[in-house]
Design a protein around this motif. Structure first.
Motif, PDB file in Angstrom:
ATOM      1  N   SER A  32     -11.699  60.542  24.467  1.00 27.88           N
ATOM      2  CA  SER A  32     -10.264  60.217  24.449  1.00 27.88           C
ATOM      3  C   SER A  32      -9.515  60.977  25.538  1.00 27.88           C
ATOM      4  O   SER A  32      -8.645  60.420  26.206  1.00 27.88           O
ATOM      5  CB  SER A  32      -9.657  60.551  23.089  1.00 27.88           C
ATOM      6  OG  SER A  32     -10.139  59.676  22.122  1.00 27.88           O
ATOM      7  N   ALA A  35     -10.396  59.334  28.896  1.00 29.09           N
ATOM      8  CA  ALA A  35      -9.688  58.061  29.069  1.00 29.09           C
ATOM      9  C   ALA A  35      -8.202  58.290  29.329  1.00 29.09           C
ATOM     10  O   ALA A  35      -7.602  57.600  30.160  1.00 29.09           O
ATOM     11  CB  ALA A  35      -9.888  57.177  27.842  1.00 29.09           C
ATOM     12  N   SER A  36      -7.602  59.263  28.648  1.00 28.62           N
ATOM     13  CA  SER A  36      -6.173  59.534  28.855  1.00 28.62           C
ATOM     14  C   SER A  36      -5.907  60.115  30.248  1.00 28.62           C
ATOM     15  O   SER A  36      -4.796  60.019  30.756  1.00 28.62           O
ATOM     16  CB  SER A  36      -5.628  60.460  27.774  1.00 28.62           C
ATOM     17  OG  SER A  36      -6.117  61.766  27.937  1.00 28.62           O
ATOM     18  N   GLU A  38      -7.252  58.842  32.718  1.00 34.89           N
ATOM     19  CA  GLU A  38      -7.462  57.633  33.498  1.00 34.89           C
ATOM     20  C   GLU A  38      -8.828  57.544  34.159  1.00 34.89           C
ATOM     21  O   GLU A  38      -9.001  56.893  35.188  1.00 34.89           O
ATOM     22  CB  GLU A  38      -6.325  57.435  34.511  1.00 34.89           C
ATOM     23  CG  GLU A  38      -4.989  57.267  33.804  1.00 34.89           C
ATOM     24  CD  GLU A  38      -3.860  56.890  34.739  1.00 34.89           C
ATOM     25  OE1 GLU A  38      -4.118  56.553  35.900  1.00 34.89           O
ATOM     26  OE2 GLU A  38      -2.711  56.938  34.274  1.00 34.89           O
ATOM     27  N   ASP A  78      -8.602  53.149  20.892  1.00 34.06           N
ATOM     28  CA  ASP A  78      -7.214  52.866  21.286  1.00 34.06           C
ATOM     29  C   ASP A  78      -6.955  53.222  22.752  1.00 34.06           C
ATOM     30  O   ASP A  78      -6.097  52.607  23.398  1.00 34.06           O
ATOM     31  CB  ASP A  78      -6.223  53.626  20.401  1.00 34.06           C
ATOM     32  CG  ASP A  78      -6.175  53.095  18.971  1.00 34.06           C
ATOM     33  OD1 ASP A  78      -6.685  51.976  18.723  1.00 34.06           O
ATOM     34  OD2 ASP A  78      -5.641  53.813  18.106  1.00 34.06           O
ATOM     35  N   ASN A  79      -7.682  54.203  23.265  1.00 38.18           N
ATOM     36  CA  ASN A  79      -7.519  54.627  24.653  1.00 38.18           C
ATOM     37  C   ASN A  79      -8.390  53.830  25.627  1.00 38.18           C
ATOM     38  O   ASN A  79      -8.430  54.145  26.815  1.00 38.18           O
ATOM     39  CB  ASN A  79      -7.817  56.125  24.804  1.00 38.18           C
ATOM     40  CG  ASN A  79      -6.686  56.986  24.306  1.00 38.18           C
ATOM     41  OD1 ASN A  79      -5.520  56.617  24.412  1.00 38.18           O
ATOM     42  ND2 ASN A  79      -7.014  58.134  23.756  1.00 38.18           N
TER      43      ASN A  79
END
Length: 126
Positions: A32, A35-36, A38, A78-79
């Motif tokens: 997560s 992914a956050s 990017e 979700d990410n």
């Protein structure tokens, strides 16, 4: 104009399952974070990891309440983290079928791990 920079890729491999639950939190939490930031992030479940993807197990854990793995798993999805499960581990080591796996996880062969590893800029194994 400079060519757009390609996203860096991170691969995280999960080898532990519900029998060693504490060791499953970090890989999903780290995915997560990745992914956050990017990065294009993938998680590959193998050995005992596929047991974490069992629909019945996840339903049971969701009913019990606060399970950090479930919370981090949902956050990763979700990410936009891509999820893969090794079919050989699923069947031979975890005695599960394809229909037992939660939605949103791609069933793949072991050779996919090799491809993902060579394609990733960084790989983490848990």
């Amino acid at each position: 104009m400079a060519e757009e920079e390609q996203k860096k890729k991170v691969l995280i491999v999960v080898t532990h399952g519900p029998e060693d639950l504490d060791r499953t939190y970090a890989p999903l939490f780290m995915s997560s974070i990745s992914a956050s930031m990017e990065y294009e992030t993938s998680v590959f479940f193998m050995i005992k990891g596929p047991k974490l993807l069992d629909k019945k197990w996840q339903e049971s854990e969701r009913a019990k309440g606060d399970n950090p793995f479930i919370r981090f798993f949902d956050m990763a999805k979700d990410n936009g983290v891509k999820m893969y499960v090794c079919v050989q581990s699923l069947k031979d080591m975890c005695h599960m079928n394809e229909g037992d796996v939660v939605e949103g996880v791609e069933l793949v062969g072991g050779s996919t791990l090799i491809d993902l590893t060579f394609d990733a800029d960084r790989s983490l194994f848990f």
